[in-house]
Write a protein that holds these residues in place. Structure first.
Motif, PDB file in Angstrom:
ATOM      1  N   GLY A  92     -16.553  -6.894   5.503  1.00 37.22           N
ATOM      2  CA  GLY A  92     -15.303  -7.582   5.234  1.00 37.22           C
ATOM      3  C   GLY A  92     -15.490  -9.089   5.253  1.00 37.22           C
ATOM      4  N   PRO A  93     -14.364  -9.823   5.154  1.00 35.06           N
ATOM      5  CA  PRO A  93     -12.990  -9.326   5.080  1.00 35.06           C
ATOM      6  C   PRO A  93     -12.702  -8.611   3.764  1.00 35.06           C
ATOM      7  N   ILE A  94     -11.612  -7.832   3.755  1.00 36.13           N
ATOM      8  CA  ILE A  94     -11.133  -7.170   2.545  1.00 36.13           C
ATOM      9  C   ILE A  94      -9.909  -7.945   2.069  1.00 36.13           C
ATOM     10  N   VAL A  95      -9.985  -8.489   0.838  1.00 35.37           N
ATOM     11  CA  VAL A  95      -8.903  -9.314   0.300  1.00 35.37           C
ATOM     12  C   VAL A  95      -8.547  -8.823  -1.102  1.00 35.37           C
ATOM     13  N   PRO A  96      -7.411  -8.132  -1.265  1.00 31.94           N
ATOM     14  CA  PRO A  96      -7.007  -7.646  -2.587  1.00 31.94           C
ATOM     15  C   PRO A  96      -6.591  -8.789  -3.514  1.00 31.94           C
ATOM     16  N   ASP A  97      -6.642  -8.505  -4.820  1.00 31.72           N
ATOM     17  CA  ASP A  97      -6.170  -9.442  -5.818  1.00 31.72           C
ATOM     18  C   ASP A  97      -4.657  -9.255  -6.037  1.00 31.72           C
ATOM     19  N   ASP A  98      -4.156  -9.678  -7.195  1.00 33.23           N
ATOM     20  CA  ASP A  98      -2.715  -9.747  -7.427  1.00 33.23           C
ATOM     21  C   ASP A  98      -2.013  -8.390  -7.438  1.00 33.23           C
ATOM     22  N   GLU A  99      -2.703  -7.302  -7.772  1.00 38.28           N
ATOM     23  CA  GLU A  99      -2.045  -5.995  -7.855  1.00 38.28           C
ATOM     24  C   GLU A  99      -2.183  -5.178  -6.573  1.00 38.28           C
ATOM     25  N   GLY A 100      -2.816  -5.722  -5.544  1.00 38.59           N
ATOM     26  CA  GLY A 100      -3.036  -4.951  -4.330  1.00 38.59           C
ATOM     27  C   GLY A 100      -4.238  -4.028  -4.473  1.00 38.59           C
ATOM     28  N   LEU A 101      -4.478  -3.236  -3.460  1.00 39.18           N
ATOM     29  CA  LEU A 101      -5.671  -2.389  -3.414  1.00 39.18           C
ATOM     30  C   LEU A 101      -5.347  -1.072  -2.726  1.00 39.18           C
ATOM     31  N   SER A 102      -5.754   0.038  -3.356  1.00 39.11           N
ATOM     32  CA  SER A 102      -5.639   1.367  -2.739  1.00 39.11           C
ATOM     33  C   SER A 102      -7.036   1.960  -2.633  1.00 39.11           C
ATOM     34  N   TYR A 103      -7.372   2.458  -1.438  1.00 44.33           N
ATOM     35  CA  TYR A 103      -8.697   3.044  -1.258  1.00 44.33           C
ATOM     36  C   TYR A 103      -8.645   4.139  -0.190  1.00 44.33           C
ATOM     37  N   PHE A 104      -9.520   5.137  -0.387  1.00 43.83           N
ATOM     38  CA  PHE A 104      -9.709   6.166   0.627  1.00 43.83           C
ATOM     39  C   PHE A 104     -10.725   5.688   1.653  1.00 43.83           C
ATOM     40  N   THR A 105     -10.441   5.957   2.913  1.00 45.86           N
ATOM     41  CA  THR A 105     -11.435   5.860   3.980  1.00 45.86           C
ATOM     42  C   THR A 105     -11.866   7.280   4.312  1.00 45.86           C
ATOM     43  N   LEU A 106     -13.174   7.532   4.287  1.00 41.19           N
ATOM     44  CA  LEU A 106     -13.734   8.876   4.435  1.00 41.19           C
ATOM     45  C   LEU A 106     -14.763   8.859   5.562  1.00 41.19           C
TER      46      LEU A 106
END
Length: 222
Positions: A92-106
């Motif tokens: 990280g850090p995790i920083v999304p762009d303008d549309e946001g971010l969706s992700y699975f944590t597995l």
């Protein structure tokens, strides 16, 4: 034990949790906060420019982006990006762009500790472990096939796989400590049940590989 769930079923079970900045987490397989030796999968949504600080976990972990673009550390990610961090390995850090971010944590197990850097450096009980990043197409395939995103001799691996309508989805015959299949596009059928996009399947260590058949539009999975 093999487990499977669709996104609609996960949401219907009221497993969505939300913070005061609009980020959400939805349990799919297992439950966050429960300490078990079973697999754990949950879907995270981060709003535009929401920042998750650099941190590490006390468990091996994959992250699979299903929508949006972002930066994880110095890496750019998009739908189909796969990130792996071994236990005790900061990222990280995790920083999304303008549309946001969706992700699975597995995760193959679920102790679930969250240690923010740099303050938690003294809680690291081992040297930094392995980390991998790779990108898959995440679109419906032109033909049935499978491609390794990365492979390690001890079974740590990630693959993109796809099949045409009505065809079996190829799965790697490897010795693993637990494996996930996430539907990225199209759909899969298994034992009379239908699994559309964002469905998640957990194959526990020792389970036989399931027979997964692509739906009418075909299927792409990771």
């Amino acid at each position: 034990m093999l487990q499977s769930i669709t996104a609609a079923d996960a949401i219907a079970r009221n497993r969505v949790q939300r913070d005061d900045k609009g980020a959400t987490a939805t349990d799919f397989i297992g439950a966050r906060g429960a300490v078990t030796d079973e697999g754990l999968a949950f879907l995270v949504y981060n709003p535009p420019h929401y920042t998750t600080p650099a941190h590490f976990h006390d468990v091996n972990q994959f992250q699979l982006v299903v929508q949006g673009t972002a930066r994880i550390g110095t890496h750019r990610v998009k739908a189909g990006s796969v990130h792996y961090a071994e236990t005790g390995t900061p990222y990280g850090p995790i920083v999304p762009d303008d549309e946001g971010l969706s992700y699975f944590t597995l995760r193959q197990t679920s102790p679930g500790g969250y240690f923010i850097m740099p303050g938690a450096r003294d809680q690291m009980n081992r040297k930094t472990g392995r980390a991998f990043m790779a990108d898959a197409a995440a679109d419906l395939p032109a033909a049935t096939g499978m491609r390794a995103l990365f492979e390690v001799a001890d079974g740590l691996s990630a693959y993109e796989t796809g099949a045409g309508a009505g065809k079996p989805l190829p799965l790697p015959a490897i010795d693993h400590g637990g494996a996930f299949v996430v539907v990225m596009a199209g759909s899969l059928d298994m034992d009379g049940a239908h699994y559309p996009e964002r469905s998640c399947i957990w194959i526990a260590r020792g389970d036989a590989l399931p027979a997964l058949i692509a739906g009418k539009a075909g299927a792409a999975a990771i």
